[in-house]
Scaffold this motif. Structure first.
Motif, PDB file in Angstrom:
ATOM      1  N   GLU A 187      55.681 -69.760  22.931  1.00 50.60           N
ATOM      2  CA  GLU A 187      55.989 -70.878  22.051  1.00 50.60           C
ATOM      3  C   GLU A 187      56.463 -70.443  20.667  1.00 50.60           C
ATOM      4  O   GLU A 187      57.329 -71.077  20.082  1.00 50.60           O
ATOM      5  N   GLU A 188      55.879 -69.371  20.127  1.00 53.26           N
ATOM      6  CA  GLU A 188      56.284 -68.926  18.785  1.00 53.26           C
ATOM      7  C   GLU A 188      57.763 -68.549  18.761  1.00 53.26           C
ATOM      8  O   GLU A 188      58.470 -68.861  17.802  1.00 53.26           O
ATOM      9  N   GLU A 189      58.236 -67.904  19.820  1.00 52.97           N
ATOM     10  CA  GLU A 189      59.651 -67.544  19.894  1.00 52.97           C
ATOM     11  C   GLU A 189      60.516 -68.803  20.027  1.00 52.97           C
ATOM     12  O   GLU A 189      61.609 -68.869  19.456  1.00 52.97           O
ATOM     13  N   ALA A 190      60.025 -69.781  20.775  1.00 57.47           N
ATOM     14  CA  ALA A 190      60.756 -71.045  20.917  1.00 57.47           C
ATOM     15  C   ALA A 190      60.871 -71.742  19.560  1.00 57.47           C
ATOM     16  O   ALA A 190      61.939 -72.251  19.205  1.00 57.47           O
ATOM     17  N   ILE A 191      59.781 -71.751  18.813  1.00 59.63           N
ATOM     18  CA  ILE A 191      59.804 -72.363  17.474  1.00 59.63           C
ATOM     19  C   ILE A 191      60.844 -71.671  16.608  1.00 59.63           C
ATOM     20  O   ILE A 191      61.623 -72.335  15.907  1.00 59.63           O
ATOM     21  N   GLU A 192      60.891 -70.351  16.651  1.00 58.83           N
ATOM     22  CA  GLU A 192      61.868 -69.605  15.845  1.00 58.83           C
ATOM     23  C   GLU A 192      63.303 -69.940  16.245  1.00 58.83           C
ATOM     24  O   GLU A 192      64.170 -70.066  15.383  1.00 58.83           O
ATOM     25  N   ILE A 193      63.546 -70.117  17.543  1.00 59.32           N
ATOM     26  CA  ILE A 193      64.895 -70.500  18.002  1.00 59.32           C
ATOM     27  C   ILE A 193      65.254 -71.873  17.442  1.00 59.32           C
ATOM     28  O   ILE A 193      66.331 -72.072  16.881  1.00 59.32           O
ATOM     29  N   TYR A 194      64.356 -72.853  17.600  1.00 61.00           N
ATOM     30  CA  TYR A 194      64.636 -74.193  17.087  1.00 61.00           C
ATOM     31  C   TYR A 194      64.869 -74.169  15.579  1.00 61.00           C
ATOM     32  O   TYR A 194      65.773 -74.838  15.071  1.00 61.00           O
ATOM     33  N   GLY A 240      62.192 -81.437  20.024  1.00 62.26           N
ATOM     34  CA  GLY A 240      61.662 -80.215  20.634  1.00 62.26           C
ATOM     35  C   GLY A 240      60.776 -79.432  19.684  1.00 62.26           C
ATOM     36  O   GLY A 240      59.699 -78.955  20.063  1.00 62.26           O
ATOM     37  N   LEU A 241      61.212 -79.309  18.442  1.00 56.72           N
ATOM     38  CA  LEU A 241      60.433 -78.553  17.459  1.00 56.72           C
ATOM     39  C   LEU A 241      59.134 -79.272  17.104  1.00 56.72           C
ATOM     40  O   LEU A 241      58.071 -78.649  17.038  1.00 56.72           O
ATOM     41  N   THR A 242      59.190 -80.576  16.908  1.00 54.37           N
ATOM     42  CA  THR A 242      57.970 -81.340  16.621  1.00 54.37           C
ATOM     43  C   THR A 242      56.981 -81.201  17.770  1.00 54.37           C
ATOM     44  O   THR A 242      55.786 -80.958  17.561  1.00 54.37           O
ATOM     45  N   ASP A 243      57.475 -81.328  18.992  1.00 51.06           N
ATOM     46  CA  ASP A 243      56.624 -81.201  20.171  1.00 51.06           C
ATOM     47  C   ASP A 243      55.961 -79.820  20.219  1.00 51.06           C
ATOM     48  O   ASP A 243      54.768 -79.702  20.489  1.00 51.06           O
ATOM     49  N   LEU A 244      56.720 -78.782  19.911  1.00 51.04           N
ATOM     50  CA  LEU A 244      56.158 -77.426  19.918  1.00 51.04           C
ATOM     51  C   LEU A 244      55.104 -77.237  18.838  1.00 51.04           C
ATOM     52  O   LEU A 244      54.077 -76.595  19.071  1.00 51.04           O
ATOM     53  N   PHE A 245      55.359 -77.756  17.648  1.00 52.84           N
ATOM     54  CA  PHE A 245      54.354 -77.663  16.581  1.00 52.84           C
ATOM     55  C   PHE A 245      53.043 -78.291  17.051  1.00 52.84           C
ATOM     56  O   PHE A 245      51.971 -77.743  16.833  1.00 52.84           O
ATOM     57  N   LEU A 246      53.136 -79.448  17.694  1.00 55.23           N
ATOM     58  CA  LEU A 246      51.933 -80.144  18.142  1.00 55.23           C
ATOM     59  C   LEU A 246      51.250 -79.400  19.293  1.00 55.23           C
ATOM     60  O   LEU A 246      50.032 -79.290  19.317  1.00 55.23           O
ATOM     61  N   LYS A 247      52.034 -78.872  20.227  1.00 53.39           N
ATOM     62  CA  LYS A 247      51.458 -78.136  21.361  1.00 53.39           C
ATOM     63  C   LYS A 247      50.749 -76.862  20.911  1.00 53.39           C
ATOM     64  O   LYS A 247      49.847 -76.392  21.588  1.00 53.39           O
ATOM     65  N   THR A 248      51.200 -76.296  19.797  1.00 57.63           N
ATOM     66  CA  THR A 248      50.608 -75.043  19.315  1.00 57.63           C
ATOM     67  C   THR A 248      49.628 -75.296  18.172  1.00 57.63           C
ATOM     68  O   THR A 248      49.292 -74.374  17.430  1.00 57.63           O
ATOM     69  N   ASP A 249      49.165 -76.547  18.056  1.00 55.71           N
ATOM     70  CA  ASP A 249      48.167 -76.929  17.045  1.00 55.71           C
ATOM     71  C   ASP A 249      48.599 -76.620  15.613  1.00 55.71           C
ATOM     72  O   ASP A 249      47.786 -76.272  14.769  1.00 55.71           O
ATOM     73  N   LYS A 250      49.887 -76.754  15.348  1.00 54.10           N
ATOM     74  CA  LYS A 250      50.409 -76.558  13.991  1.00 54.10           C
ATOM     75  C   LYS A 250      50.683 -77.927  13.375  1.00 54.10           C
ATOM     76  O   LYS A 250      51.812 -78.266  13.058  1.00 54.10           O
ATOM     77  N   ILE A 251      49.607 -78.688  13.239  1.00 55.47           N
ATOM     78  CA  ILE A 251      49.708 -80.071  12.755  1.00 55.47           C
ATOM     79  C   ILE A 251      50.303 -80.106  11.355  1.00 55.47           C
ATOM     80  O   ILE A 251      51.174 -80.922  11.062  1.00 55.47           O
ATOM     81  N   ALA A 252      49.847 -79.222  10.486  1.00 57.86           N
ATOM     82  CA  ALA A 252      50.349 -79.204   9.103  1.00 57.86           C
ATOM     83  C   ALA A 252      51.852 -78.914   9.083  1.00 57.86           C
ATOM     84  O   ALA A 252      52.599 -79.543   8.328  1.00 57.86           O
ATOM     85  N   GLU A 253      52.299 -77.981   9.934  1.00 55.96           N
ATOM     86  CA  GLU A 253      53.731 -77.682   9.996  1.00 55.96           C
ATOM     87  C   GLU A 253      54.502 -78.875  10.536  1.00 55.96           C
ATOM     88  O   GLU A 253      55.603 -79.167  10.082  1.00 55.96           O
ATOM     89  N   ALA A 254      53.926 -79.557  11.515  1.00 58.64           N
ATOM     90  CA  ALA A 254      54.573 -80.748  12.076  1.00 58.64           C
ATOM     91  C   ALA A 254      54.709 -81.822  11.006  1.00 58.64           C
ATOM     92  O   ALA A 254      55.769 -82.442  10.871  1.00 58.64           O
ATOM     93  N   GLU A 255      53.640 -82.039  10.244  1.00 55.62           N
ATOM     94  CA  GLU A 255      53.689 -83.049   9.174  1.00 55.62           C
ATOM     95  C   GLU A 255      54.757 -82.701   8.145  1.00 55.62           C
ATOM     96  O   GLU A 255      55.528 -83.558   7.714  1.00 55.62           O
ATOM     97  N   LYS A 256      54.799 -81.435   7.756  1.00 54.49           N
ATOM     98  CA  LYS A 256      55.780 -80.979   6.765  1.00 54.49           C
ATOM     99  C   LYS A 256      57.204 -81.151   7.315  1.00 54.49           C
ATOM    100  O   LYS A 256      58.092 -81.638   6.622  1.00 54.49           O
ATOM    101  N   PHE A 257      57.386 -80.781   8.577  1.00 58.49           N
ATOM    102  CA  PHE A 257      58.701 -80.892   9.201  1.00 58.49           C
ATOM    103  C   PHE A 257      59.150 -82.342   9.290  1.00 58.49           C
ATOM    104  O   PHE A 257      60.283 -82.676   8.958  1.00 58.49           O
ATOM    105  N   VAL A 258      58.257 -83.221   9.736  1.00 58.57           N
ATOM    106  CA  VAL A 258      58.602 -84.642   9.837  1.00 58.57           C
ATOM    107  C   VAL A 258      58.944 -85.203   8.449  1.00 58.57           C
ATOM    108  O   VAL A 258      59.890 -85.977   8.306  1.00 58.57           O
ATOM    109  N   ALA A 259      58.217 -84.776   7.422  1.00 54.84           N
ATOM    110  CA  ALA A 259      58.524 -85.226   6.058  1.00 54.84           C
ATOM    111  C   ALA A 259      59.923 -84.774   5.644  1.00 54.84           C
ATOM    112  O   ALA A 259      60.681 -85.533   5.035  1.00 54.84           O
TER     113      ALA A 259
END
Length: 186
Positions: free
Chosen positions: A65-72, A89-108
């Protein structure tokens, strides 16, 4: 390894063959072979968005997943036409990898950068779902479908909610059937 700002409108047949072969390997769970074929397509045309997106999907399936996040992240700004698929895809990956804070920042960030549209609302819905704000998630998914009623994934999410939270079996069936109708091969 810069990616050109504009994506190529036409992809050569051999690139498509490499991607289709990669898809075959992916279905067989032969992740290394799938990755090799996608990389061949990227080498032929680094401006082929489907190849980059498929590489991220290979990494997800291979539990990388970390490599997938880097690609996105790498392709987010480079391929404007595919941005909606990339942000979901990126939001879904952040959530699947328990990176809630990163997901929130990305959505913002995407809410500021993009016109608030269907996929931004879908991402916000996913984030609210993760935080157990089920009513808000459902409202965002429904609003997303008001903008564009052709998003199969959103119907699937609503079907899951209807099945697991509201126990409305008829509604669940309706949402899942609509998702299947819109995306019969996924």
């Amino acid at each position: 390894d810069e990616i050109s700002e504009e994506s190529s409108e036409e992809y050569k047949t051999s690139e498509t063959y490499h991607l289709n072969l990669a898809g075959t390997y992916l279905k067989k769970k032969e992740y290394k072979k799938a990755e090799e074929e996608v990389i061949k397509a990227i080498q032929k045309n680094p401006r082929c968005p489907p190849a980059w997106i498929q590489l991220a999907k290979v990494y997800v399936e291979a539990k990388r997943e970390e490599e997938a996040i880097e690609i996105y992240k790498k392709i987010y700004n480079d391929f404007k036409k595919e941005r909606e698929e990339i942000i979901v895809g990126l939001t879904d990956l952040f959530l699947k990898t328990d990176k809630i804070a990163e997901a929130e920042k990305f959505v913002a960030v995407i809410k500021k950068e993009l016109v608030v549209g269907k996929h931004v609302m879908t991402c916000e819905g996913m984030l609210n779902e993760e935080k157990n704000n089920i009513r808000k998630a459902i409202a965002l998914y429904l609003k997303s479908l008001e903008i564009d009623p052709s998003i199969a994934r959103t119907y699937g999410m609503l079907g899951t909610f209807s099945m697991n939270y509201t126990w409305n079996w008829q509604e669940s069936e309706m949402y899942f059937k609509k998702a299947i109708e819109l995306s019969p091969n996924s």
